[in-house]
Design a protein around this motif. Structure first.
Motif, PDB file in Angstrom:
ATOM      1  N   ALA A 185      35.334  67.479  38.864  1.00  0.00           N
ATOM      2  CA  ALA A 185      34.551  68.633  39.088  1.00  0.00           C
ATOM      3  C   ALA A 185      34.241  68.515  40.926  1.00  0.00           C
ATOM      4  N   SER A 186      34.414  69.589  41.648  1.00  0.00           N
ATOM      5  CA  SER A 186      34.145  69.347  43.181  1.00  0.00           C
ATOM      6  C   SER A 186      32.869  68.941  43.360  1.00  0.00           C
ATOM      7  N   THR A 233      36.724  69.173  29.964  1.00  0.00           N
ATOM      8  CA  THR A 233      35.296  69.279  29.755  1.00  0.00           C
ATOM      9  C   THR A 233      34.390  70.089  30.684  1.00  0.00           C
ATOM     10  N   SER A 235      32.402  74.003  31.024  1.00  0.00           N
ATOM     11  CA  SER A 235      31.739  75.494  30.429  1.00  0.00           C
ATOM     12  C   SER A 235      32.735  75.884  29.314  1.00  0.00           C
ATOM     13  N   LEU A 427      27.306  69.772  19.925  1.00  0.00           N
ATOM     14  CA  LEU A 427      27.956  68.316  19.834  1.00  0.00           C
ATOM     15  C   LEU A 427      27.041  67.367  19.112  1.00  0.00           C
TER      16      LEU A 427
HETATM   17  P1  NAP Z   1      33.052  74.410  34.861  1.00  0.00           P
HETATM   18  O1  NAP Z   1      32.467  75.205  36.003  1.00  0.00           O
HETATM   19  O2  NAP Z   1      33.657  75.012  33.604  1.00  0.00           O
HETATM   20  O3  NAP Z   1      33.890  73.195  35.535  1.00  0.00           O
HETATM   21  C1  NAP Z   1      34.365  72.241  34.796  1.00  0.00           C
HETATM   22  C2  NAP Z   1      35.689  71.767  35.275  1.00  0.00           C
HETATM   23  O4  NAP Z   1      36.659  72.618  35.253  1.00  0.00           O
HETATM   24  C3  NAP Z   1      35.653  71.377  36.625  1.00  0.00           C
HETATM   25  O5  NAP Z   1      36.284  70.292  36.970  1.00  0.00           O
HETATM   26  C4  NAP Z   1      36.196  72.581  37.669  1.00  0.00           C
HETATM   27  O6  NAP Z   1      36.702  72.331  38.857  1.00  0.00           O
HETATM   28  C5  NAP Z   1      37.295  72.758  36.730  1.00  0.00           C
HETATM   29  N1  NAP Z   1      37.834  74.350  36.945  1.00  0.00           N
HETATM   30  C6  NAP Z   1      36.994  75.515  36.990  1.00  0.00           C
HETATM   31  N2  NAP Z   1      37.717  76.465  36.967  1.00  0.00           N
HETATM   32  C7  NAP Z   1      39.070  75.883  36.650  1.00  0.00           C
HETATM   33  C8  NAP Z   1      40.336  76.538  36.950  1.00  0.00           C
HETATM   34  N3  NAP Z   1      40.586  77.861  36.804  1.00  0.00           N
HETATM   35  N4  NAP Z   1      41.415  75.674  36.754  1.00  0.00           N
HETATM   36  C9  NAP Z   1      41.146  74.548  36.578  1.00  0.00           C
HETATM   37  N5  NAP Z   1      40.161  73.866  36.507  1.00  0.00           N
HETATM   38  C10 NAP Z   1      39.046  74.602  36.645  1.00  0.00           C
HETATM   39  O7  NAP Z   1      31.709  73.432  34.362  1.00  0.00           O
HETATM   40  P2  NAP Z   1      30.768  72.652  35.323  1.00  0.00           P
HETATM   41  O8  NAP Z   1      29.677  73.718  35.604  1.00  0.00           O
HETATM   42  O9  NAP Z   1      31.389  71.793  36.033  1.00  0.00           O
HETATM   43  O10 NAP Z   1      30.036  71.690  34.050  1.00  0.00           O
HETATM   44  C11 NAP Z   1      28.886  72.107  33.331  1.00  0.00           C
HETATM   45  C12 NAP Z   1      29.194  72.421  31.983  1.00  0.00           C
HETATM   46  O11 NAP Z   1      29.876  71.650  31.510  1.00  0.00           O
HETATM   47  C13 NAP Z   1      28.193  72.807  31.191  1.00  0.00           C
HETATM   48  O12 NAP Z   1      28.126  74.173  30.782  1.00  0.00           O
HETATM   49  C14 NAP Z   1      28.046  71.787  30.187  1.00  0.00           C
HETATM   50  O13 NAP Z   1      27.491  72.006  29.024  1.00  0.00           O
HETATM   51  C15 NAP Z   1      29.314  71.319  30.061  1.00  0.00           C
HETATM   52  N6  NAP Z   1      29.655  70.082  29.704  1.00  0.00           N
HETATM   53  C16 NAP Z   1      30.254  69.841  28.582  1.00  0.00           C
HETATM   54  C17 NAP Z   1      30.422  68.258  28.344  1.00  0.00           C
HETATM   55  C18 NAP Z   1      30.874  67.778  26.761  1.00  0.00           C
HETATM   56  O14 NAP Z   1      31.249  66.835  26.588  1.00  0.00           O
HETATM   57  N7  NAP Z   1      30.838  68.783  25.915  1.00  0.00           N
HETATM   58  C19 NAP Z   1      30.254  67.421  29.025  1.00  0.00           C
HETATM   59  C20 NAP Z   1      29.606  67.780  30.191  1.00  0.00           C
HETATM   60  C21 NAP Z   1      29.445  68.929  30.533  1.00  0.00           C
HETATM   61  P3  NAP Z   1      35.722  72.654  39.911  1.00  0.00           P
HETATM   62  O15 NAP Z   1      34.362  71.898  39.979  1.00  0.00           O
HETATM   63  O16 NAP Z   1      36.541  72.233  41.248  1.00  0.00           O
HETATM   64  O17 NAP Z   1      35.404  74.021  39.961  1.00  0.00           O
END
Ligand code: NAP
Length: 673
Positions: A185-186, A233, A235, A427
């Protein structure tokens, strides 16, 4: 700190993104930490490099060779961990938070390394289940095997655990023999890049085994095939977008998703105020709210208590949370640092407002409190209370990814199960109870909706790893809202990166394919006792045939008296005859095993150091008094653990005088390599 430009690692070289760099601010004060970008990268070429260079190199190695690499990677991370701790602070995390990420990440590599060497063969193919007999004469048999996927694993990670999140995916992927492309993640990519760089500089992995994208993934998804796998991993929103990508759907690309979920914790009906379980519950909910500023996918978002104890829960939690010192994560007396960014903090504030609009009310913490450091993404812990959890979907659906939890009442276990399951899949779920009946009823009613469940009480609290810690040996993942996947879980997690294939052929062919002796497959009878041969001298299929011995009624009686095992089948002719299984008295199974050892053991000290166990034991034909028995001892598989020791798996087959199989089992010995 000097602002750095993060680099991509593509096709075994470091490259800078050529345009549209994004700024990554510090969580502590908003100052610029790094710039990131992946513009100009040929993503298709990256995938091809993984498939054509990394994959073949990894697949040449055995599971054990790859497992040893994981250990070495963990060691270099540990050796340079202080460099990572320095960067960790900029993510808003305290040193304690960083420990979970950095040393927890290295620990995951160690755990997979050791599982790989203990539970996987020192070979290229993993067997799934036993040989399936498909014909009367045994010339046509079936065996399920796993081999590594021949594409690339694309790992897309969340911001909250930039090191652990990367390593917990890399460990099973590399152990499986699959190359990976990591996209952190960035918001915290500078920490992931630093850990990645440490692994590259250690030069442990073959070329093409791992690559890194710091920035967007461009058109990478357009180039995926059915041999690739995406492990995501983040949202639920992003997961949905990626898993419905046309190429992912058209090519049936495997998609492992770990996404947000509304994890719950339950105060048991027996855990009244004043019980140890009540205090443990309060402590755990507060801990889960504040560790990593609540930015944990496993954090407790819904804390449920029997209705009559809810006021006491609110008071105890509010009092405990009021003692949480929020501030500079570098300061030793800080309990909780900052959220990862101002935008993340604003998002959490908006989610709190959403919960309030749905009827929950704030009972502790002020979301709009002034930050302790100007420009920092700080937010104190905020506790909400929903008195009518049935009247709103929001408390079971809206995830404030920060130090926020909602307490709510339940009436009885059935009500608690229904509320817990209303999160539509999570989870992890914990329950604080000392009542086995309550635990049984609750888990049986709720397990289908939750990936991991723990029951905590006064008996296990000292040794418990807690609600929020995924463990490498247990599955991490949950159904429905949690993404519907599993990660880790020891060898289970490795199999996500492998293809299962049913092989049908002769035992000889199956033996060749699996690099193991298969019963019914070719044996090579040797005339030097195998206990006199080192592991490198022993060959798969080498067989030692023993002399035979007769088992007498006196042997059976002696064994019965000596061991105390006077079961009717060995001692009572009439009763044995009357049983539907035996024609009369029979030798003890344990007597057969003991006599078998007496027949095949070569006694003097030598390359075989110790017997470490038996597996897959089956008694197939009874051995009656005056029958004779002999043994064929065959080298089934071998694996070298270190320079001093290794393990040999022997197929032991015990036959009677009619060459019928009396017993079979795998004998494990510790050997000199
Ligand atoms: P996110 O916005 O969904 O981003 C997750 C990853 O996806 C980041 O590396 C992001 O890169 C990438 N991404 C976003 N849009 C993309 C696209 N169109 N194509 C390819 N990659 C893309 O989630 P976050 O805000 O970083 O993380 C928080 C969320 O993760 C929370 O909701 C949390 O519950 C969940 N989480 C779940 C677990 C689990 O094990 N279940 C663990 C940790 C977190 P960029 O950052 O560059 O946008």
């Amino acid at each position: 700190m000097k602002t750095s430009q993060l680099l991509n690692y593509e096709r075994d070289r470091w490259t800078a993104g050529d345009s549209a760099l994004s700024d990554i601010p510090s969580a502590i004060d908003g100052s610029l930490v790094a710039r990131t970008g992946s513009g100009g990268i040929d993503f298709g070429a990256m995938l091809n490099h993984a498939r054509e260079v990394g994959g073949p190199a990894l697949r040449q190695l055995t599971f054990h060779e790859r497992a040893r690499m994981l250990k070495a990677l963990g060691q270099v991370i540990m050796a340079r961990k202080e460099e990572l701790y320095e960067l960790n602070y900029f993510t808003g995390a305290t040193r304690k938070d960083g420990w979970i990420d950095i040393e927890g990440g290295a620990g995951t590599l160690f755990s997979f390394s050791s599982k790989g060497r203990r539970e996987l063969p020192d070979a290229h193919v993993l067997l799934d289940g036993q040989l399936e007999g498909l014909s009367k004469q045994g010339t046509f048999v079936g065996q399920h095997i796993y081999t590594p996927l021949q594409g690339a694993a694309v790992h897309i990670n969340a911001f909250n655990f930039p090191v652990w999140g990367m390593l917990e995916k890399l460990a099973p992927t590399i152990l499986a023999g699959v190359p990976a492309i990591v996209k952190p993640a960035s918001a915290t990519a500078y920490l992931a890049e630093a850990a990645f760089r440490i692994m590259i500089e250690a030069n442990i992995l073959p070329a093409g085994a791992i690559q890194l994208i710091v920035g967007g993934v461009g058109d990478l998804f357009d180039h995926l095939t059915g041999q690739d796998i995406v492990s995501f991993t983040g949202s639920a929103h992003t997961a949905l977008k990626l898993r419905t990508h046309p190429t992912v759907m058209r090519e049936s690309v495997r998609f492992v998703a770990e996404q947000d979920s509304l994890n719950a914790s339950l105060l048991g009906p027996d855990a009244a105020p004043g019980t140890p379980e009540f205090d443990l519950f309060i402590k755990e909910v507060a801990t889960e709210m504040t560790v990593k500023a609540g930015q944990k996918c496993t954090a407790i978002r819904r804390a449920m208590a029997p209705a009559q104890y809810l006021d006491a829960v609110e008071r105890a939690l509010a009092e405990r949370l009021a003692r949480t010192k929020v501030g500079d994560p570098r300061a030793e007396d800080t309990h909780m640092g900052a959220l990862v960014s101002i935008s993340q903090r604003d998002d959490v504030r908006a989610r709190i407002r959403e919960l309030e609009a749905a009827g929950a009310r704030i009972v502790a913490g002020n979301p709009d409190a002034e930050p302790p450091i100007e420009g920092g993404a700080f937010l104190p812990p905020v506790l909400l209370r929903a008195d009518d959890p049935w009247g709103t979907d929001a408390v079971h659906d809206c995830e404030p990814f920060g130090p926020v939890s909602t307490i709510m009442p339940y009436r009885d276990i059935a009500d608690a199960i229904a509320l817990a399951n209303r999160g539509r899949g999570s989870l992890v779920l914990s329950m604080f109870t000392h009542s086995p009946e309550a635990a049984r009823d609750f888990i049986q009613g709720a397990a289908a909706y939750h990936g991991r469940m723990l029951v905590l009480n006064r008996d296990n609290t000292a040794e418990s790893t807690g609600h929020g810690s995924p463990l490498p040996v247990l599955v991490h993942g949950g159904p429905g809202r949690a993404g519907g996947s599993e990660e880790m879980g020891g060898v289970r997690g490795v199999k996500h990166y492998m293809q299962r294939t049913a092989i049908q052929s002769t035992p000889a062919m199956i033996a060749a394919v699996t690099e193991q002796y298969i019963p019914g497959g070719p044996k090579h009878v040797i005339d030097v006792h195998p206990f006199r041969l080192t592991m490198s001298e022993l060959q798969i299929g080498d067989t030692w045939k023993t002399a035979s011995r007769t088992v007498t009624i006196a042997d059976i009686e002696h064994f019965a008296q000596f061991t105390g095992d006077t079961f009717y089948a060995h001692m009572d002719q009439e009763a044995a005859k009357a049983s539907p299984i035996f024609e009369g008295r029979v030798a003890h199974g344990y007597l057969i095993l003991s006599f078998a050892a007496g027949l095949f053991v070569d006694p003097d000290p030598g390359p075989v150091l110790a017997n470490t166990g038996l597996e897959n034991l089956r008694f197939l034909t009874p051995l009656y008094p005056s029958d004779s028995m002999r043994v064929e001892l065959t080298v089934r598989a071998k694996s070298i653990k270190s320079e001093e020791t290794g393990q040999v798996r022997w197929a032991v087959e015990v036959f009677n005088q009619k060459d019928e199989l009396v017993a079979t089992y795998d004998l494990l010995t510790e050997n000199v390599p």
